[in-house]
Scaffold this motif. Sequence first.
Motif, PDB file in Angstrom:
ATOM      1  N   GLU A   1       4.948  10.336   1.948  1.00 20.90           N
ATOM      2  CA  GLU A   1       4.825   8.881   1.769  1.00 20.90           C
ATOM      3  C   GLU A   1       4.155   8.286   2.597  1.00 20.90           C
ATOM      4  O   GLU A   1       4.193   8.401   3.998  1.00 20.90           O
ATOM      5  CB  GLU A   1       6.488   8.346   1.729  1.00 20.90           C
ATOM      6  CG  GLU A   1       6.558   6.739   1.740  1.00 20.90           C
ATOM      7  CD  GLU A   1       8.082   6.315   1.796  1.00 20.90           C
ATOM      8  OE1 GLU A   1       8.146   5.067   1.643  1.00 20.90           O
ATOM      9  OE2 GLU A   1       8.800   7.262   2.240  1.00 20.90           O
ATOM     10  N   SER A   2       3.439   7.118   2.475  1.00 22.21           N
ATOM     11  CA  SER A   2       2.429   6.337   3.331  1.00 22.21           C
ATOM     12  C   SER A   2       2.814   4.943   2.909  1.00 22.21           C
ATOM     13  O   SER A   2       2.890   4.710   1.658  1.00 22.21           O
ATOM     14  CB  SER A   2       1.062   6.579   3.262  1.00 22.21           C
ATOM     15  OG  SER A   2       0.541   6.643   1.981  1.00 22.21           O
TER      16      SER A   2
ATOM     17  N   HIS B   1       0.876  -1.301  -0.030  1.00 15.74           N
ATOM     18  CA  HIS B   1       0.056  -0.127   0.051  1.00 15.74           C
ATOM     19  C   HIS B   1       0.909   1.315  -0.035  1.00 15.74           C
ATOM     20  O   HIS B   1       0.384   2.125   0.670  1.00 15.74           O
ATOM     21  CB  HIS B   1      -0.952  -0.028   1.177  1.00 15.74           C
ATOM     22  CG  HIS B   1      -1.653  -1.066   1.254  1.00 15.74           C
ATOM     23  ND1 HIS B   1      -2.617  -1.454   0.505  1.00 15.74           N
ATOM     24  CD2 HIS B   1      -1.752  -2.142   2.274  1.00 15.74           C
ATOM     25  CE1 HIS B   1      -3.538  -2.729   0.715  1.00 15.74           C
ATOM     26  NE2 HIS B   1      -2.611  -3.181   1.816  1.00 15.74           N
ATOM     27  N   LEU B   2       2.058   1.302  -0.716  1.00 15.75           N
ATOM     28  CA  LEU B   2       2.780   2.350  -0.848  1.00 15.75           C
ATOM     29  C   LEU B   2       2.050   3.418  -1.751  1.00 15.75           C
ATOM     30  O   LEU B   2       1.775   3.272  -2.620  1.00 15.75           O
ATOM     31  CB  LEU B   2       4.131   1.773  -1.527  1.00 15.75           C
ATOM     32  CG  LEU B   2       5.132   2.953  -1.663  1.00 15.75           C
ATOM     33  CD1 LEU B   2       5.544   3.476  -0.395  1.00 15.75           C
ATOM     34  CD2 LEU B   2       6.392   2.146  -2.633  1.00 15.75           C
ATOM     35  N   SER B   3       2.174   4.580  -1.309  1.00 15.74           N
ATOM     36  CA  SER B   3       1.735   5.807  -1.964  1.00 15.74           C
ATOM     37  C   SER B   3       2.582   7.002  -1.604  1.00 15.74           C
ATOM     38  O   SER B   3       2.929   7.239  -0.504  1.00 15.74           O
ATOM     39  CB  SER B   3       0.323   6.156  -1.474  1.00 15.74           C
ATOM     40  OG  SER B   3      -0.674   5.153  -1.800  1.00 15.74           O
TER      41      SER B   3
ATOM     42  N   VAL C   1       0.520   1.035  -4.296  1.00 14.54           N
ATOM     43  CA  VAL C   1       1.250  -0.035  -5.089  1.00 14.54           C
ATOM     44  C   VAL C   1       1.571  -1.150  -3.928  1.00 14.54           C
ATOM     45  O   VAL C   1       2.103  -0.770  -3.013  1.00 14.54           O
ATOM     46  CB  VAL C   1       2.293   0.588  -5.849  1.00 14.54           C
ATOM     47  CG1 VAL C   1       1.645   1.235  -6.799  1.00 14.54           C
ATOM     48  CG2 VAL C   1       3.453   1.067  -5.106  1.00 14.54           C
ATOM     49  N   SER C   2       1.568  -2.385  -4.328  1.00  9.82           N
ATOM     50  CA  SER C   2       2.122  -3.326  -3.514  1.00  9.82           C
ATOM     51  C   SER C   2       2.858  -4.457  -4.378  1.00  9.82           C
ATOM     52  O   SER C   2       2.607  -4.611  -5.413  1.00  9.82           O
ATOM     53  CB  SER C   2       0.958  -3.885  -2.906  1.00  9.82           C
ATOM     54  OG  SER C   2       0.118  -3.098  -1.865  1.00  9.82           O
ATOM     55  N   GLY C   3       3.812  -5.098  -3.722  1.00 10.04           N
ATOM     56  CA  GLY C   3       4.514  -6.093  -4.571  1.00 10.04           C
ATOM     57  C   GLY C   3       5.552  -6.810  -3.803  1.00 10.04           C
ATOM     58  O   GLY C   3       5.990  -6.090  -2.561  1.00 10.04           O
TER      59      GLY C   3
ATOM     60  N   ALA D   1      11.994   5.245  -3.354  1.00 13.90           N
ATOM     61  CA  ALA D   1      11.214   4.779  -2.131  1.00 13.90           C
ATOM     62  C   ALA D   1      11.578   3.596  -1.478  1.00 13.90           C
ATOM     63  O   ALA D   1      11.988   3.506  -0.530  1.00 13.90           O
ATOM     64  CB  ALA D   1       9.719   4.813  -2.336  1.00 13.90           C
ATOM     65  N   LEU D   2      11.827   2.480  -2.445  1.00  9.25           N
ATOM     66  CA  LEU D   2      12.394   1.309  -2.005  1.00  9.25           C
ATOM     67  C   LEU D   2      13.845   1.350  -1.513  1.00  9.25           C
ATOM     68  O   LEU D   2      14.145   0.754  -0.548  1.00  9.25           O
ATOM     69  CB  LEU D   2      12.519   0.380  -3.265  1.00  9.25           C
ATOM     70  CG  LEU D   2      10.796   0.027  -3.738  1.00  9.25           C
ATOM     71  CD1 LEU D   2      11.089  -0.978  -4.706  1.00  9.25           C
ATOM     72  CD2 LEU D   2      10.034  -0.653  -2.488  1.00  9.25           C
TER      73      LEU D   2
END
Length: 655
Positions: free
Chosen positions: A228-229, A143-145, A191-193, A217-218
């Motif tokens: 960022e959340s 759930h990255l935003s 986004v998720s992965g 972000a990663l």
Amino acid sequence: MAAAVTRDELTRSMSRRASFSSSPSTKGWASASIREAFGAPGGDVFQKSGRKDDEEELKWAAIERLPTYDRMRKGILKQVLDNGRIVHGEVDFANLGLQDKKQIMDNMLKAFEDDNERLLLRLRERIDRVGIELPQCEVRFEHLSVEGDAFAGSRALPTLYNSTVNALEGILSSVRILSSKKKNVKILSDVSGIVKPSRMALLLGPPSSGKTTLLKALAGKLEQSLRESGKITYCGHELREFIPQRTCAYISQHDLHHGEMTVRESLDFAGRCFGVGARYELLAELSRREKDAGIKPDAEIDAFMKAISVAGQKTSLVTDYVLKILGLDICSDTMVGDEMRRGISGGQKKRVTTGEMLVGPAKVFFMDEISTGLDSSTTFQIIKYMKQMVHIMDITMIISLLQPAPETFDLFDDIILLSEGQIVYQGPRESVLDFFESVGFKCPERKGVADFLQEVTSNKDQEQYWSRKNIPYKYVSVSDFVHYFKSFYVGQKIFGELGIPYDKSRAHPATLVKDKYGISNKDLFKACLSREWLLMKRNSFVYIFKTTQITIMALFTFTVFFRTEMKHGHIDDGRKFYGALFFSLINVMFNGMAELAMTIFRLPVFFKQRDALFYPAWAFALPIWLLRIPISIMESGIWIVLTYYTVGFAPAASR
């Protein structure tokens, strides 16, 4: 850790480590590669004690009797003389000369016939032989935003008027006098992965889809102005639990280097700052287990591993290895160059940017547009080497490419397709076309898959790929693709794995780095000091010109304010001395302004290396300050010697 290992335990450990990763596809690939590299299934690359060459056997026995610390730094280097005679000499890897390093690389190239895959397989075979597990890192994001505020339209143009108005508006909005006219911009949206080790992932997407933001972000390198959340974890640990900049390596698409340094010097400095990581501890444990089991490793492999595991060296064999695989060995002694200095090409600069991070001990790599300026053949070779590293050494890697060639695209294991800040597909490369065919879009036979994937989500290009002729075409939005992917079997598998928390106990102790810098503060200072001294020598013309300039100005000064014309004894006469003193101070002070432009020009490189934790800010600033002191003293001394007595200033020490 150094417990004795019996033959039965070795057999059981080798059966447990029969594959290079947990991935079935990687297992088959690695096993086939080993059979290809070593010939018969029963081939053994190691030999038990007992050699035909008595000289080598005696020297190896002497090394085996040394304490662990000394044994890690000693090895046998094979040399072939002009008459064809082979000589085995003992070498200290902590004090390798240029000739010794060249000899080791030549031995490696001859032993493995310039085959990087064979070399990596032999390294991995030696490690697996005694049952040592390499560190692996699984990266998850849920759930990255990411969003930010920015001006839109003509207000975003970098004009003088806009800059002035934006600055004033920012001040007024900070004190809540005026509301900000910035608009909220969503860069990544929920986004998720999962990024798994031993599998090389390709990040695809049209421009402005959020690829760079996702990689930053990663890597834990997002700008502070962005919000960022969501959750990002490495082996189940969140970013605040370790140092992400040292655990992973983010390779930017911007090439920032010191133009005065050569390619080799740039990589050597990066490798010196990063250190050797856990390579020394791995080799120490490996050596202990081999000694207990009576295993004698291959001389070339042992020399290579020891040479890359000794810390504190100004130059490392890793640099030569990286130069070789990136094709930079032909320009290793050429200046990198900049706008004012001729140097290497743009494609070679891009490879230097990649090599700066490859010389470090990171196990996770995020590469952003590393093919810019490279031809398709060079890109293919580099990606091929990256794939070998990922599969054999259990590395985690995401590579972002804009338009990869079909043969380059086929090298990747996984695909991450990003569009409008959302992940449309993430999973095996073999299943990506099946997913889009299930939605109703088919890639033409002569169309590159990478180009198809970037166009199929576009409103303008999507219709031409519609394959269901019996159903009228209707635009499928990115959000619809995301919804379809969640119900696709690949998406269900990924979200199912994300629903199960990662078992932190599975993480290797050396996977996550908790030390902020790779070497001690003393070594960091010495590295920055030696680099600053090198840069000063490369810019010696500036300092020679400054010295000449202040000498000439001093000659002019004492002829203008000559002591025979400088009356003294009255208040009005003091004005001339004040004028001479003021002119002296201004000349000495502004003589150093020439270096100001050089310092400002180097700031982008400093910001990049500081943020990547090459060194702290003080390690950059202190050598500059120290090395400028002798130059300042010399310039002031020249001025005083030529002007002080000739102008007629008071010679008494008390004055």
